[in-house]
Design a protein around this motif. Structure first.
Motif, PDB file in Angstrom:
ATOM      1  N   SER A   9       3.643  -3.126  -2.407  1.00  0.00           N
ATOM      2  CA  SER A   9       4.915  -2.710  -1.807  1.00  0.00           C
ATOM      3  C   SER A   9       4.897  -1.204  -1.541  1.00  0.00           C
ATOM      4  CB  SER A   9       6.091  -3.060  -2.732  1.00  0.00           C
ATOM      5  OG  SER A   9       6.019  -2.304  -3.932  1.00  0.00           O
ATOM      6  N   GLY A  10       5.941  -0.727  -0.914  1.00  0.00           N
ATOM      7  CA  GLY A  10       6.150   0.700  -0.731  1.00  0.00           C
ATOM      8  C   GLY A  10       5.050   1.421   0.023  1.00  0.00           C
ATOM      9  N   ILE A  11       4.748   2.638  -0.457  1.00  0.00           N
ATOM     10  CA  ILE A  11       3.756   3.487   0.188  1.00  0.00           C
ATOM     11  C   ILE A  11       2.387   2.815   0.222  1.00  0.00           C
ATOM     12  CG2 ILE A  11       2.473   5.658  -0.039  1.00  0.00           C
ATOM     13  CD1 ILE A  11       5.090   6.869  -1.171  1.00  0.00           C
ATOM     14  N   GLY A  12       2.019   2.124  -0.849  1.00  0.00           N
ATOM     15  CA  GLY A  12       0.716   1.459  -0.883  1.00  0.00           C
ATOM     16  C   GLY A  12       0.584   0.391   0.181  1.00  0.00           C
ATOM     17  N   ALA A  13       1.629  -0.423   0.356  1.00  0.00           N
ATOM     18  CA  ALA A  13       1.603  -1.463   1.386  1.00  0.00           C
ATOM     19  C   ALA A  13       1.545  -0.832   2.775  1.00  0.00           C
ATOM     20  CB  ALA A  13       2.825  -2.366   1.256  1.00  0.00           C
ATOM     21  N   ALA A  14       2.353   0.205   2.986  1.00  0.00           N
ATOM     22  CA  ALA A  14       2.360   0.879   4.290  1.00  0.00           C
ATOM     23  C   ALA A  14       1.004   1.513   4.585  1.00  0.00           C
ATOM     24  CB  ALA A  14       3.464   1.929   4.325  1.00  0.00           C
ATOM     25  N   ALA A  15       0.388   2.140   3.574  1.00  0.00           N
ATOM     26  CA  ALA A  15      -0.925   2.757   3.769  1.00  0.00           C
ATOM     27  C   ALA A  15      -1.982   1.704   4.083  1.00  0.00           C
ATOM     28  CB  ALA A  15      -1.322   3.547   2.524  1.00  0.00           C
ATOM     29  N   ALA A  16      -1.965   0.599   3.346  1.00  0.00           N
ATOM     30  CA  ALA A  16      -2.933  -0.477   3.586  1.00  0.00           C
ATOM     31  C   ALA A  16      -2.804  -1.011   5.011  1.00  0.00           C
ATOM     32  CB  ALA A  16      -2.733  -1.594   2.563  1.00  0.00           C
ATOM     33  N   GLU A  17      -1.578  -1.234   5.443  1.00  0.00           N
ATOM     34  CA  GLU A  17      -1.348  -1.775   6.782  1.00  0.00           C
ATOM     35  C   GLU A  17      -1.770  -0.783   7.869  1.00  0.00           C
ATOM     36  OE1 GLU A  17       2.706  -3.191   6.861  1.00  0.00           O
ATOM     37  OE2 GLU A  17       2.348  -4.314   5.008  1.00  0.00           O
ATOM     38  N   GLU A  18      -1.460   0.490   7.682  1.00  0.00           N
ATOM     39  CA  GLU A  18      -1.818   1.495   8.694  1.00  0.00           C
ATOM     40  C   GLU A  18      -3.333   1.696   8.758  1.00  0.00           C
ATOM     41  OE1 GLU A  18      -1.520   4.297  11.755  1.00  0.00           O
ATOM     42  OE2 GLU A  18      -0.149   2.736  11.062  1.00  0.00           O
ATOM     43  N   LEU A  19      -3.979   1.757   7.604  1.00  0.00           N
ATOM     44  CA  LEU A  19      -5.438   1.911   7.598  1.00  0.00           C
ATOM     45  C   LEU A  19      -6.111   0.712   8.258  1.00  0.00           C
ATOM     46  CD1 LEU A  19      -5.772   3.424   4.037  1.00  0.00           C
ATOM     47  CD2 LEU A  19      -6.435   4.561   6.176  1.00  0.00           C
TER      48      LEU A  19
END
Length: 98
Positions: A9-19
């Motif tokens: 969730s959160g920043i980790g999920a957003a980072a994973a999706e963007e990368l």
């Protein structure tokens, strides 16, 4: 290959999706299997579940990564928690630091 901890969730999920969107092979790592599965579905790589409050889980995660991938190019250390009260992990470490 990129490993993102705290990716459920959160920043980790957003980072994973963007990368992933930018072309990286991303392995999402987190504690909550349901939320982690949703993120994994968006990045297209099998997630790995681990609770960093347990050194046994950390070792199991490391072994799984070594079995599956030749090398880790990027490690995003995003996992974290904050406890309102001082608690110890099963290994005897203060949970916020674990």
């Amino acid at each position: 290959m990129v490993v993102v901890t705290g990716a459920s969730s959160g920043i980790g999920a957003a980072a994973a999706e963007e990368l992933s969107r930018r072309g990286a092979t991303v392995v999402p790592v987190g504690r909550d299997p349901d939320r982690l599965a949703r993120v994994a579905g968006r990045v297209g790589e099998e997630p790995l579940r681990a609770d960093f409050a347990s050194l046994a889980d950390v070792r199991r995660l490391a072994a799984a990564l070594l079995d599956r991938y030749e090398r880790i190019h990027v490690l995003v250390n995003n996992a974290g928690t904050m406890a309102a009260r001082r608690t110890l992990t099963e290994d005897g470490y203060e949970s916020t630091f674990a």
